[in-house]
Write an enzyme that holds these catalytic residues in place. Structure first.
Site, PDB file in Angstrom:
ATOM      1  N   LEU A 124       7.305 -12.610 -22.971  1.00 57.11           N
ATOM      2  CA  LEU A 124       7.590 -13.899 -22.320  1.00 57.11           C
ATOM      3  C   LEU A 124       9.056 -14.275 -22.442  1.00 57.11           C
ATOM      4  CD1 LEU A 124       4.506 -16.053 -23.384  1.00 57.11           C
ATOM      5  CD2 LEU A 124       4.912 -14.884 -21.218  1.00 57.11           C
ATOM      6  N   GLY A 125       9.786 -13.522 -23.233  1.00 53.28           N
ATOM      7  CA  GLY A 125      11.219 -13.795 -23.354  1.00 53.28           C
ATOM      8  C   GLY A 125      11.578 -14.594 -24.592  1.00 53.28           C
TER       9      GLY A 125
ATOM     10  N   ILE B 220      -3.399  -9.366 -35.733  1.00 53.58           N
ATOM     11  CA  ILE B 220      -3.652  -9.216 -37.170  1.00 53.58           C
ATOM     12  C   ILE B 220      -2.327  -9.040 -37.923  1.00 53.58           C
ATOM     13  CG2 ILE B 220      -4.592  -7.643 -38.921  1.00 53.58           C
ATOM     14  CD1 ILE B 220      -6.954  -7.184 -37.079  1.00 53.58           C
TER      15      ILE B 220
ATOM     16  N   GLY C  52      20.852  10.236 -24.560  1.00 53.20           N
ATOM     17  CA  GLY C  52      19.497  10.754 -24.684  1.00 53.20           C
ATOM     18  C   GLY C  52      19.380  11.839 -25.734  1.00 53.20           C
TER      19      GLY C  52
ATOM     20  N   CYS D 165      27.609   9.182 -24.750  1.00 50.97           N
ATOM     21  CA  CYS D 165      26.963   9.946 -25.825  1.00 50.97           C
ATOM     22  C   CYS D 165      26.458  11.288 -25.297  1.00 50.97           C
ATOM     23  CB  CYS D 165      25.886   9.127 -26.518  1.00 50.97           C
ATOM     24  SG  CYS D 165      25.671   9.670 -28.222  1.00 50.97           S
TER      25      CYS D 165
ATOM     26  N   GLY E 113      25.647  11.891 -22.487  1.00 52.46           N
ATOM     27  CA  GLY E 113      26.345  11.983 -21.194  1.00 52.46           C
ATOM     28  C   GLY E 113      27.729  12.595 -21.346  1.00 52.46           C
ATOM     29  N   MET E 114      28.428  12.238 -22.412  1.00 50.26           N
ATOM     30  CA  MET E 114      29.749  12.814 -22.694  1.00 50.26           C
ATOM     31  C   MET E 114      29.594  14.288 -23.072  1.00 50.26           C
ATOM     32  SD  MET E 114      31.320  13.699 -25.843  1.00 50.26           S
ATOM     33  CE  MET E 114      32.932  13.803 -26.573  1.00 50.26           C
TER      34      MET E 114
ATOM     35  N   HIS F  13      28.805   4.533 -28.123  1.00 51.64           N
ATOM     36  CA  HIS F  13      28.100   3.684 -27.157  1.00 51.64           C
ATOM     37  C   HIS F  13      28.860   2.370 -26.960  1.00 51.64           C
ATOM     38  CE1 HIS F  13      24.185   5.869 -27.077  1.00 51.64           C
ATOM     39  NE2 HIS F  13      24.608   6.285 -28.260  1.00 51.64           N
TER      40      HIS F  13
ATOM     41  N   GLU G 204      28.462   0.262 -24.689  1.00 52.17           N
ATOM     42  CA  GLU G 204      27.597  -0.786 -24.115  1.00 52.17           C
ATOM     43  C   GLU G 204      27.093  -1.779 -25.162  1.00 52.17           C
ATOM     44  OE1 GLU G 204      26.852   2.405 -24.440  1.00 52.17           O
ATOM     45  OE2 GLU G 204      24.733   2.756 -24.911  1.00 52.17           O
TER      46      GLU G 204
HETATM   47  N1  GLN Z   1      21.309  13.970 -28.605  1.00 52.71           N
HETATM   48  C1  GLN Z   1      22.711  13.791 -28.795  1.00 52.71           C
HETATM   49  C2  GLN Z   1      23.091  13.834 -30.278  1.00 52.71           C
HETATM   50  O1  GLN Z   1      22.259  13.602 -31.115  1.00 52.71           O
HETATM   51  C3  GLN Z   1      23.210  12.507 -28.157  1.00 52.71           C
HETATM   52  C4  GLN Z   1      22.617  11.271 -28.701  1.00 52.71           C
HETATM   53  C5  GLN Z   1      22.754  10.068 -27.816  1.00 52.71           C
HETATM   54  O2  GLN Z   1      22.948  10.182 -26.624  1.00 52.71           O
HETATM   55  N2  GLN Z   1      22.617   8.875 -28.386  1.00 52.71           N
HETATM   56  O3  GLN Z   1      24.213  14.083 -30.600  1.00 52.71           O
END
Ligand code: GLN
Length: 532
Positions: free
Chosen positions: A17-18, A151, A355, A382, A384-385, A508, A510
């Site tokens: 609900l936020g 619970i 990821g 991350c 992505g880099m 990161h 972001e």
């Molecule tokens: N899987 C990669 C690592 O562990 C990147 C992690 C991420 O994107 N947060 O280095």
């Protein structure tokens, strides 16, 4: 203020609900009145932290500066209040039990039988007060995860009951519920709210303020009815209607005097209503923006919450560039050389998402090859880099088998390698390279131009790193390492300076973008995407 005041935010009827947004809005409004405020989240699950949780279960894992893997609501707290949270701002049942059990094993309880009341509840209460005691905040807002009636919420509610009793007017409970609209009857229904308040009352908590989430405006009559049935003042029944952006919520709460009601109930002077100037300016700009900037998000999760902070950072940066962020999820598992043109050609910019693991990784290389060869502004975060480095090694350096040790243990072209200190790690939880680390930028690089400073600190969450054995070769071929950790020499940022905007960060960014302080890299990325 002499004593810290405690505000508890609970939720009933349904989840999602936020509560996080209401907690953040309350914090924002009190902060605007000059009070020092922090917000903490107590989650009733058994995990020690959400670090090992799948994003499908719990959305994005947020990371605090001190390296705690935390609930994504802490991201809202930081974005709204511009504060930094820490490990102490996110407690789970797992952590409460762990610390009680550790004390029991040490013999601290001197032969007592350990029980939920008082031992677990005492540990919860100790944690509720920890930040207030240490930093003397004027207000500590505690959001309780889950829904009243679960619970696992019970020990938390019992702790709130006790604290309300002990602290008197220094404690207050805001309860968030849902008022459904029955289309067939053409009516808004308050019964679920009444039941949810009864549930709270049955564990000894009388909520002081009710916030009712609704899709339609609530009439005065309906508010009166809720007030009467639930033992609250009419002025303490507040509506929270669906808004086009979550950042409107503080203003809507202020209009209904939520902050003034809190102050009155806690015995504090109400004074003048703060103007919230910069906040309103941000919203005005957001509403005025008509042109869009199209950003493709290449990742394996097609679910909003998995990339929450990235979405917020993008939309903030778009606002400050007078654009609406038009974000498209592009499932990397389905991306191929055949369909990449169709998927990416209409994008002004592309983000390659963070990821873990193999799934969807090849699609990220496909996207990167397209973006690099078509000069599309691209931001790798991350993983992505890391993918940026791998794609470059495969297609520019000519190492077809280049990879990360995470995906391929044997490749001789391990351009992304496991970090030395990660080699001995046996436990998954809380053992990555986590939290804020220093980074020194290369003068003349695009990143330094964006940050306007040489020394930065950004938050990390990874086990693998750029392999410095390949650094010279990369730079010779045109991909520069433009951000280094001054102590370990780890490569934190790569960029191709000859392209419009092709930057990857091991950290990161972001996590630290806020409403009033959008992140410089996201601002610069959006500027490049709109061709400035
Ligand atoms: N899987 C990669 C690592 O562990 C990147 C992690 C991420 O994107 N947060 O280095």
């Amino acid at each position: 203020m002499a004593e810290t005041k405690y505000i508890f935010v609970t939720g009933g009827v349904a989840s999602s609900l936020g509560k996080g947004i209401i907690s953040s809005s309350i914090g924002k409004l009190l902060q605007a009145r000059g009070y020092s405020v922090t917000i903490q989240k107590f989650d009733p699950y058994i995990n020690i932290d959400p670090g090992t949780l799948n994003p499908y279960e719990h959305g994005e894992c947020y990371v605090t500066v001190d390296g705690h893997e935390a609930d994504l609501d802490l991201g809202h707290y930081e974005r709204f209040l511009g504060i930094q949270t820490t490990k102490a701002n996110n407690i789970t049942t797992g952590r409460i039990y762990k610390s009680v059990i550790d004390k029991e094993r040490r013999g601290d309880y001197l032969g007592k039988t350990i029980q939920i009341i008082p031992h677990i509840t005492d540990e919860i209460k100790r944690n509720v007060k920890l930040l207030g005691n240490k930093y003397k905040y004027d207000f500590v807002i505690t959001e309780i995860g889950g829904t009243v009636g679960d619970i696992e919420s019970l020990p938390y509610l019992e702790s709130i009951r006790q604290l309300k009793w002990e602290l008197g007017t220094n404690a207050l409970c805001v309860h968030l519920t849902y008022v459904p609209y029955l289309a067939a009857a053409g009516e808004l229904k308050t019964k679920p709210t009444q039941h949810s308040v009864k549930e709270l009352q049955s564990v000894g908590i009388q909520p002081d303020i009710l916030v009712l989430r609704t899709e339609h405006d609530l009439s005065q009559g309906l508010r009166k009815k809720v007030a009467l049935f639930c033992n609250v003042d009419e002025s303490a029944v507040i509506q929270s209607k669906d808004m086009p952006t979550i950042y409107e919520v503080p203003l809507r709460m202020q209009e209904q005097h939520l902050d003034a009601t809190i102050l009155r109930k806690m015995g504090l002077p109400v004074g003048e209503t703060p103007a919230l100037g910069p906040w309103r300016d941000f919203l005005d700009r957001r509403h005025r923006a008509t042109e869009t900037v199209r950003i493709g998000l290449v990742g394996k999760y097609d679910l909003q919450d998995a990339y929450k902070s990235i979405l917020e950072a993008l939309s903030q940066a778009a606002t400050y560039n007078d654009r609406k962020a038009d974000i498209h999820f592009i499932n990397s598992e389905k991306l191929t050389d055949q369909n990449v043109e169709e998927q990416l050609s209409s994008m002004d910019g592309v983000i390659i998402c963070p990821g873990f693991g193999q799934r969807g990784i090849e699609g990220k290389f496909v996207a990167l090859k397209y973006c690099r060869t078509h000069n599309v502004p691209t931001f790798g975060i991350c993983l992505g880099m890391q993918c940026m480095a791998i794609e470059f090694a495969r297609n520019v350096l000519g190492y077809a088998d280049a990879n990360s040790r995470e995906m391929d243990e044997k490749t001789p072209h391990n351009v992304i390698d496991i970090m030395e200190e990660q080699k001995s790690v046996t436990h998954m939880g809380g053992t990555m390279r986590l939290g804020a680390y220093e980074c020194v930028l290369t003068p003349g690089s695009k990143v330094m131009e964006a940050y306007q400073t040489e020394h930065i600190k950004e938050r990390h969450r990874h086990r693998y790193e750029f392999n410095n054995d390949f650094k010279a070769e990369f730079e010779k071929a045109g991909m520069n390492c433009v951000g280094l950790n001054p102590e370990s020499d780890l490569v934190e940022i790569i960029e191709i300076p000859t392209l419009k905007w092709f930057i990857g960060t091991q950290f990161h960014p972001e996590y630290s973008s806020t409403v009033l302080k959008p992140h410089p890299l996201f601002l610069s990325f959006i500027r490049a995407a709109i061709g400035q």
